[in-house]
Design a protein around this motif. Structure first.
Motif, PDB file in Angstrom:
ATOM      1  N   PRO A  28      88.379  87.008  47.978  1.00  0.00           N
ATOM      2  CA  PRO A  28      88.533  86.600  46.720  1.00  0.00           C
ATOM      3  C   PRO A  28      87.414  86.953  45.712  1.00  0.00           C
ATOM      4  O   PRO A  28      86.406  86.881  45.995  1.00  0.00           O
ATOM      5  CB  PRO A  28      89.191  85.365  46.710  1.00  0.00           C
ATOM      6  CG  PRO A  28      88.454  84.526  47.657  1.00  0.00           C
ATOM      7  CD  PRO A  28      88.217  85.678  48.748  1.00  0.00           C
ATOM      8  N   ILE A  29      87.877  87.379  44.417  1.00  0.00           N
ATOM      9  CA  ILE A  29      86.932  87.281  43.166  1.00  0.00           C
ATOM     10  C   ILE A  29      87.537  86.103  42.377  1.00  0.00           C
ATOM     11  O   ILE A  29      88.705  86.005  42.032  1.00  0.00           O
ATOM     12  CB  ILE A  29      87.010  88.452  42.534  1.00  0.00           C
ATOM     13  CG1 ILE A  29      86.753  89.969  43.299  1.00  0.00           C
ATOM     14  CG2 ILE A  29      86.388  88.493  41.280  1.00  0.00           C
ATOM     15  CD1 ILE A  29      86.865  90.991  42.779  1.00  0.00           C
ATOM     16  N   ARG A  30      86.598  85.295  42.103  1.00  0.00           N
ATOM     17  CA  ARG A  30      87.133  84.077  41.588  1.00  0.00           C
ATOM     18  C   ARG A  30      86.442  83.899  40.234  1.00  0.00           C
ATOM     19  O   ARG A  30      85.385  84.497  39.639  1.00  0.00           O
ATOM     20  CB  ARG A  30      86.440  82.878  42.402  1.00  0.00           C
ATOM     21  CG  ARG A  30      86.982  82.724  43.906  1.00  0.00           C
ATOM     22  CD  ARG A  30      86.595  81.465  44.645  1.00  0.00           C
ATOM     23  NE  ARG A  30      87.192  81.709  45.940  1.00  0.00           N
ATOM     24  CZ  ARG A  30      88.367  81.258  46.323  1.00  0.00           C
ATOM     25  NH1 ARG A  30      89.132  80.643  45.386  1.00  0.00           N
ATOM     26  NH2 ARG A  30      88.534  81.097  47.528  1.00  0.00           N
ATOM     27  N   ASP A  31      87.285  83.215  39.386  1.00  0.00           N
ATOM     28  CA  ASP A  31      86.711  82.766  37.982  1.00  0.00           C
ATOM     29  C   ASP A  31      85.813  81.620  37.977  1.00  0.00           C
ATOM     30  O   ASP A  31      85.481  81.012  38.852  1.00  0.00           O
ATOM     31  CB  ASP A  31      87.847  82.682  36.920  1.00  0.00           C
ATOM     32  CG  ASP A  31      88.690  81.344  37.283  1.00  0.00           C
ATOM     33  OD1 ASP A  31      88.463  80.457  37.947  1.00  0.00           O
ATOM     34  OD2 ASP A  31      89.984  81.162  36.828  1.00  0.00           O
TER      35      ASP A  31
ATOM     36  N   ARG B 236      79.144  88.629  44.386  1.00  0.00           N
ATOM     37  CA  ARG B 236      78.571  89.418  43.283  1.00  0.00           C
ATOM     38  C   ARG B 236      79.196  89.617  42.255  1.00  0.00           C
ATOM     39  O   ARG B 236      78.968  89.465  41.115  1.00  0.00           O
ATOM     40  CB  ARG B 236      77.867  90.648  43.923  1.00  0.00           C
ATOM     41  CG  ARG B 236      76.969  91.128  42.928  1.00  0.00           C
ATOM     42  CD  ARG B 236      76.140  92.347  43.607  1.00  0.00           C
ATOM     43  NE  ARG B 236      75.153  93.003  42.824  1.00  0.00           N
ATOM     44  CZ  ARG B 236      74.458  93.817  42.965  1.00  0.00           C
ATOM     45  NH1 ARG B 236      74.288  94.198  44.405  1.00  0.00           N
ATOM     46  NH2 ARG B 236      73.467  94.220  42.398  1.00  0.00           N
ATOM     47  N   ILE B 237      80.582  90.272  42.354  1.00  0.00           N
ATOM     48  CA  ILE B 237      81.424  90.768  41.440  1.00  0.00           C
ATOM     49  C   ILE B 237      81.816  89.292  40.585  1.00  0.00           C
ATOM     50  O   ILE B 237      81.802  89.086  39.256  1.00  0.00           O
ATOM     51  CB  ILE B 237      82.710  91.274  41.639  1.00  0.00           C
ATOM     52  CG1 ILE B 237      82.406  92.819  42.142  1.00  0.00           C
ATOM     53  CG2 ILE B 237      83.649  91.261  40.434  1.00  0.00           C
ATOM     54  CD1 ILE B 237      83.319  93.407  43.015  1.00  0.00           C
ATOM     55  N   SER B 238      82.216  88.140  41.128  1.00  0.00           N
ATOM     56  CA  SER B 238      82.728  86.932  40.438  1.00  0.00           C
ATOM     57  C   SER B 238      81.526  86.603  39.786  1.00  0.00           C
ATOM     58  O   SER B 238      81.858  85.811  38.720  1.00  0.00           O
ATOM     59  CB  SER B 238      82.928  85.858  41.675  1.00  0.00           C
ATOM     60  OG  SER B 238      84.245  86.075  42.373  1.00  0.00           O
ATOM     61  N   GLY B 239      80.353  86.567  40.283  1.00  0.00           N
ATOM     62  CA  GLY B 239      79.035  85.789  39.173  1.00  0.00           C
ATOM     63  C   GLY B 239      78.823  86.871  38.116  1.00  0.00           C
ATOM     64  O   GLY B 239      78.752  86.249  37.186  1.00  0.00           O
ATOM     65  N   ARG B 240      79.102  87.971  38.419  1.00  0.00           N
ATOM     66  CA  ARG B 240      78.984  88.778  36.998  1.00  0.00           C
ATOM     67  C   ARG B 240      80.013  88.549  36.054  1.00  0.00           C
ATOM     68  O   ARG B 240      79.874  88.786  34.721  1.00  0.00           O
ATOM     69  CB  ARG B 240      78.874  90.339  37.417  1.00  0.00           C
ATOM     70  CG  ARG B 240      77.597  90.618  38.176  1.00  0.00           C
ATOM     71  CD  ARG B 240      77.338  92.114  38.683  1.00  0.00           C
ATOM     72  NE  ARG B 240      75.983  92.494  38.845  1.00  0.00           N
ATOM     73  CZ  ARG B 240      75.582  93.312  39.118  1.00  0.00           C
ATOM     74  NH1 ARG B 240      76.235  94.364  38.472  1.00  0.00           N
ATOM     75  NH2 ARG B 240      74.448  93.544  39.703  1.00  0.00           N
ATOM     76  N   LEU B 241      81.293  88.530  36.668  1.00  0.00           N
ATOM     77  CA  LEU B 241      82.707  88.488  35.782  1.00  0.00           C
ATOM     78  C   LEU B 241      82.295  87.100  34.910  1.00  0.00           C
ATOM     79  O   LEU B 241      82.621  86.827  33.689  1.00  0.00           O
ATOM     80  CB  LEU B 241      83.766  88.478  36.332  1.00  0.00           C
ATOM     81  CG  LEU B 241      84.072  89.936  36.810  1.00  0.00           C
ATOM     82  CD1 LEU B 241      85.229  89.882  37.622  1.00  0.00           C
ATOM     83  CD2 LEU B 241      84.229  90.740  35.704  1.00  0.00           C
ATOM     84  N   THR B 242      81.985  85.871  35.716  1.00  0.00           N
ATOM     85  CA  THR B 242      81.735  84.582  34.965  1.00  0.00           C
ATOM     86  C   THR B 242      80.628  84.530  33.936  1.00  0.00           C
ATOM     87  O   THR B 242      80.876  83.920  33.028  1.00  0.00           O
ATOM     88  CB  THR B 242      81.713  83.581  36.092  1.00  0.00           C
ATOM     89  OG1 THR B 242      80.581  83.680  36.797  1.00  0.00           O
ATOM     90  CG2 THR B 242      82.797  83.365  37.039  1.00  0.00           C
ATOM     91  N   VAL B 243      79.731  85.316  34.107  1.00  0.00           N
ATOM     92  CA  VAL B 243      78.667  85.322  33.039  1.00  0.00           C
ATOM     93  C   VAL B 243      79.115  86.057  31.870  1.00  0.00           C
ATOM     94  O   VAL B 243      78.693  85.597  30.760  1.00  0.00           O
ATOM     95  CB  VAL B 243      77.343  85.907  33.486  1.00  0.00           C
ATOM     96  CG1 VAL B 243      76.249  86.288  32.648  1.00  0.00           C
ATOM     97  CG2 VAL B 243      76.572  85.093  34.841  1.00  0.00           C
TER      98      VAL B 243
END
Length: 70
Positions: A23-26, A61-68
């Motif tokens: 999963p990609i998480r918010d 990695r994607i989750s971290g970038r999206l939340t930023v």
């Protein structure tokens, strides 16, 4: 697979095809998308551990970038 944070399938949708997804998480930890790797079961079975590590690393990695970015 829930305890390790990935979903794995073997021929559930298409015979002879396997997949692994993470999963990609918010920011709150809620899953809202996923990263998956799909391939022939004959090739995927011997690589499931490696594939699970790969999709997990990418999804984090994607989750971290999206939340930023949000």
């Amino acid at each position: 697979t829930h305890r390790i944070g990935v979903g794995i399938t073997h021929g559930e949708v298409v015979s002879g095809v396997s997949s692994v997804a993470a999963p990609i998480r918010d920011l709150n930890g809620k899953a809202y998308a996923a990263v998956s790797l799909v391939g022939p079961t004959t090739r995927m079975l011997g690589e499931m551990d490696r594939s699970a590590r790969l999709v997990t690393a990418v999804s984090k990695r994607i989750s971290g970038r999206l939340t930023v970015a949000c």
